[in-house]
Design an enzyme around this catalytic site. Structure first.
Site, short mmCIF file in Angstrom:
data_model
loop_
_atom_site.label_atom_id
_atom_site.label_comp_id
_atom_site.label_asym_id
_atom_site.label_seq_id
_atom_site.Cartn_x
_atom_site.Cartn_y
_atom_site.Cartn_z
N PHE A 25 0.83 -1.22 0.00
CA PHE A 25 0.00 0.00 0.00
C PHE A 25 0.86 1.27 0.00
CE2 PHE A 25 -1.95 2.93 3.33
CZ PHE A 25 -2.72 3.65 2.42
N GLU A 138 2.39 1.93 16.74
CA GLU A 138 2.01 0.94 17.75
C GLU A 138 3.13 0.68 18.77
OE1 GLU A 138 -0.69 -1.85 16.17
OE2 GLU A 138 -0.17 -3.36 17.67
N ARG A 179 -1.23 -9.78 20.72
CA ARG A 179 -1.38 -8.58 19.90
C ARG A 179 -0.07 -7.77 19.87
NH1 ARG A 179 -4.75 -4.23 17.68
NH2 ARG A 179 -3.21 -2.64 17.26
N TYR A 182 3.80 -7.71 17.45
CA TYR A 182 4.20 -6.80 16.36
C TYR A 182 4.91 -5.57 16.93
CZ TYR A 182 3.05 -3.17 12.76
OH TYR A 182 3.07 -2.14 11.84
N ASN A 211 -1.86 5.29 11.32
CA ASN A 211 -3.05 4.95 10.52
C ASN A 211 -3.15 5.72 9.20
OD1 ASN A 211 -3.76 4.20 13.52
ND2 ASN A 211 -5.07 2.95 12.22
N TRP A 212 -2.22 5.40 8.30
CA TRP A 212 -2.27 5.97 6.94
C TRP A 212 -3.33 5.20 6.17
CZ3 TRP A 212 3.54 6.54 5.01
CH2 TRP A 212 4.26 7.23 5.98
N ARG A 232 -7.13 -4.50 7.56
CA ARG A 232 -7.25 -3.41 8.54
C ARG A 232 -8.61 -2.72 8.39
NH1 ARG A 232 -1.15 -1.36 7.37
NH2 ARG A 232 -1.74 -2.24 5.35
N TYR A 332 -6.04 -10.99 21.56
CA TYR A 332 -6.16 -9.65 20.99
C TYR A 332 -6.17 -8.64 22.14
CZ TYR A 332 -7.82 -5.62 18.33
OH TYR A 332 -7.93 -4.38 17.75
N ARG A 338 -4.46 7.29 19.89
CA ARG A 338 -3.16 7.54 19.23
C ARG A 338 -3.12 8.95 18.64
NH1 ARG A 338 -2.99 2.27 15.37
NH2 ARG A 338 -2.33 0.73 16.92
P1 NAD Z 1 1.53 -3.63 3.09
O1 NAD Z 1 1.27 -4.98 3.67
O2 NAD Z 1 0.59 -3.10 2.09
O3 NAD Z 1 3.00 -3.60 2.46
C1 NAD Z 1 4.07 -4.40 2.90
C2 NAD Z 1 4.72 -5.01 1.68
O4 NAD Z 1 5.87 -5.75 2.11
C3 NAD Z 1 3.79 -6.03 0.96
O5 NAD Z 1 3.68 -5.70 -0.41
C4 NAD Z 1 4.49 -7.36 1.15
O6 NAD Z 1 4.36 -8.24 0.04
C5 NAD Z 1 5.95 -6.92 1.33
N1 NAD Z 1 6.72 -7.93 2.05
C6 NAD Z 1 6.44 -8.46 3.28
N2 NAD Z 1 7.35 -9.40 3.58
C7 NAD Z 1 8.22 -9.47 2.54
C8 NAD Z 1 9.35 -10.27 2.26
N3 NAD Z 1 9.76 -11.20 3.12
N4 NAD Z 1 10.02 -10.07 1.11
C9 NAD Z 1 9.59 -9.14 0.22
N5 NAD Z 1 8.51 -8.37 0.41
C10 NAD Z 1 7.83 -8.53 1.56
O7 NAD Z 1 1.66 -2.62 4.32
P2 NAD Z 1 1.78 -1.02 4.34
O8 NAD Z 1 0.56 -0.48 4.96
O9 NAD Z 1 2.22 -0.53 3.01
O10 NAD Z 1 2.94 -0.84 5.43
C11 NAD Z 1 4.31 -0.66 5.08
C12 NAD Z 1 5.13 -0.48 6.35
O11 NAD Z 1 4.61 0.59 7.14
C13 NAD Z 1 5.17 -1.70 7.26
O12 NAD Z 1 6.46 -1.84 7.79
C14 NAD Z 1 4.20 -1.38 8.38
O13 NAD Z 1 4.54 -2.02 9.58
C15 NAD Z 1 4.35 0.14 8.47
N6 NAD Z 1 3.12 0.75 8.99
C16 NAD Z 1 2.07 1.08 8.19
C17 NAD Z 1 0.94 1.68 8.73
C18 NAD Z 1 -0.22 2.16 7.90
O14 NAD Z 1 -0.96 2.98 8.40
N7 NAD Z 1 -0.42 1.74 6.68
C19 NAD Z 1 0.85 1.91 10.12
C20 NAD Z 1 1.93 1.53 10.91
C21 NAD Z 1 3.07 0.96 10.34
N1 UDP Z 2 -11.88 -2.66 14.02
C1 UDP Z 2 -13.28 -2.78 14.10
N2 UDP Z 2 -13.93 -3.46 13.12
C2 UDP Z 2 -13.31 -4.01 12.05
C3 UDP Z 2 -11.89 -3.88 11.97
C4 UDP Z 2 -11.21 -3.19 12.97
O1 UDP Z 2 -13.90 -2.30 15.07
O2 UDP Z 2 -14.00 -4.58 11.19
C5 UDP Z 2 -11.15 -1.86 15.06
C6 UDP Z 2 -9.95 -2.53 15.72
O3 UDP Z 2 -10.35 -3.34 16.81
C7 UDP Z 2 -9.13 -1.33 16.16
C8 UDP Z 2 -9.39 -0.29 15.04
O4 UDP Z 2 -10.59 -0.73 14.39
O5 UDP Z 2 -9.64 -0.82 17.36
C9 UDP Z 2 -8.28 -0.13 14.02
O6 UDP Z 2 -7.92 -1.38 13.52
P1 UDP Z 2 -6.87 -1.61 12.34
O7 UDP Z 2 -6.95 -3.04 11.96
O8 UDP Z 2 -7.05 -0.65 11.25
O9 UDP Z 2 -5.42 -1.40 12.98
P2 UDP Z 2 -4.79 -0.67 14.25
O10 UDP Z 2 -5.12 0.77 14.17
O11 UDP Z 2 -5.37 -1.33 15.48
O12 UDP Z 2 -3.34 -0.95 14.10
#
Ligand code: NAD
Ligand code: UDP
Length: 386
Positions: A25, A138, A179, A182, A211-212, A232, A332, A338
């Protein structure tokens, strides 16, 4: 694009970026921005490429030659070190980062977020490469306020809930609450990167996303991901809306989150990429403190926005309560609240988020409806016919 300068007025020279997890993403949006707004080259590493295939072909795209896809699982592929050696900068996004996995697949979660990231840090350190590593908000865990009585006046004091990179403690639950597998793995890799900086001079930046959300986040179960998969919250609620079923509120939907539009967030990452002197050695919260809602409020707002963009009327009972044990299984637990402190990113990079929650939900749900509504309708009519 010509004459791009950094925040200190210096010309930005094109660099080569090894982006691991580029097919996810965040990676897909970052690649899009790098291709359309800069002259940098991306070595895109992932096991999947579906979310960036619009950037890889056809060959007539204006950025052809500046993005190469390498289908590599970083767990076990010796080509990784070679790609890191070819790059000026490594951005590591690869991770298992879906809460439904943290308590049900804790080993995969810990390996993915800690063990698999180790060689990336080591190769960067040994080869003198700069690293931007994606951690998570987190790592803060629960707020101090979560442990106060609900009627305590201290709950109004930001010191008890605003999350600051250089001041807030990291508060996780007991080990049996898996939970936190991670958050704990992410915290340890942050500490390792920080220590590599302190002892061996690694140039690093750590990003803590709050939470992007936006288009291409996760998957819609049974359409472009497993039927039983639990993505998510944005994709869970989108799936419910597309299927005209009530949105499931885990444990009453009382938890609070701040949501930021992906397009605002990747602007912050581009600033980090192009301003190393201001970003190196820092941990940055990247979020939108103005977009705070409870999960219940998010559900209500998404229901209203979806009705507007789809032209369909909302359900009479738009939400249903479900226990976390039923929804996620044993182990969980949840972050209560946050809110990111924005002081450091403001001071170092002058960055601020722009998009209000309603607007970002409107563009995201327009995308979800356009991309999935027909496929969901067909899948549902097939199920009814059988
Ligand atoms: P995502 O799951 O969409 O992207 C992660 C990508 O990593 C996937 O395409 C997956 O195939 C790849 N990947 C995982 N393991 C791999 C491996 N062993 N080899 C090669 N590729 C691998 O998630 P995202 O939302 O794009 O998140 C990206 C990063 O940002 C992560 O580290 C995540 O922990 C962090 N993050 C994102 C959010 C958010 O709000 N989206 C929040 C907190 C942290
Ligand atoms: N959640 C919910 N219903 C759903 C999915 C998630 O109530 O169908 C809640 C979850 O318990 C958490 C919040 O939504 O409190 C955000 O969850 P997310 O999976 O996006 O990730 P987090 O912010 O917890 O990393």
């Amino acid at each position: 694009m010509a004459g791009r300068v950094d925040l200190d007025g210096n010309t930005i020279n094109p660099i080569t970026i090894c982006m691991i997890g580029a097919g996810g993403f965040i990676g897909s949006h970052l690649c899009e921005k790098l291709m359309s707004e800069t002259q940098h080259t991306v070595l895109a590493v992932d096991v999947y490429s579906d979310k960036i295939k619009h950037l890889l072909e056809p060959a007539s795209l204006p950025w052809t030659g500046r993005i190469q896809f390498h289908r590599i699982n970083i767990k076990n592929d010796s080509r990784l070190e070679g790609l890191i050696k070819m790059a000026d900068l490594v951005v590591n996004l690869a991770a298992i980062c879906t809460p439904a996995d943290y308590n049900t697949r804790p080993l995969d979660t810990i390996y993915s977020n800690f063990i698999d990231a180790l060689p990336v840090v080591k190769y960067c350190s040994e080869n003198g490469k700069r690293l931007i590593h994606f951690s998570t908000c987190e790592v803060y865990g629960k707020t101090i306020g979560a442990f106060l009585p609900q009627d305590s006046p201290l709950l109004q004091d930001p010191a008890y809930y605003v999350l600051s990179e250089d001041a807030s403690p990291c508060i996780f639950g007991p080990i049996e609450k898996q939970r936190w597998s991670y958050a704990c793995a992410k915290q340890l890799i942050e500490r390792l990167i920080y220590a590599e900086g302190a002892e061996n001079g690694l140039e690093f930046t750590i990003v803590r996303p709050f939470n992007w959300i936006g288009p291409r986040m996760d998957f819609i179960p049974g359409i472009d991901g497993p039927s039983e998969g639990v993505p998510r919250v944005l994709a869970c609620f989108s799936n419910n809306l597309l299927r005209h079923e009530p949105l499931k509120l885990v444990d009453g939907g009382h938890s609070q989150r701040t949501f930021i539009y992906i397009k605002d967030a990747v602007e912050a990452v581009l600033l980090m990429i192009e301003n190393p002197a201001r970003a190196n050695g820092h941990i940055f919260n990247v979020g939108n403190p103005n977009n705070e809602v409870t999960v219940r409020q998010l559900a209500e707002m998404m229901t209203q926005v979806y009705s507007k963009v789809s032209g369909e009327s909302s359900l009479e009972t738009p939400t249903v309560d479900v226990s976390s044990k039923e929804f996620y299984g044993e182990g969980y637990d949840d972050s209560d609240k946050r809110i990111p402190d924005m002081t450091i990113i403001n001071r170092q990079l002058g960055w601020n988020p722009k998009t209000p929650l309603w607007d970002l939900l409107e563009s995201t749900l327009t995308y979800q409806h356009r991309t999935y509504a027909e496929a969901v309708k067909q899948a549902m009519s097939k199920t009814t016919a059988n």
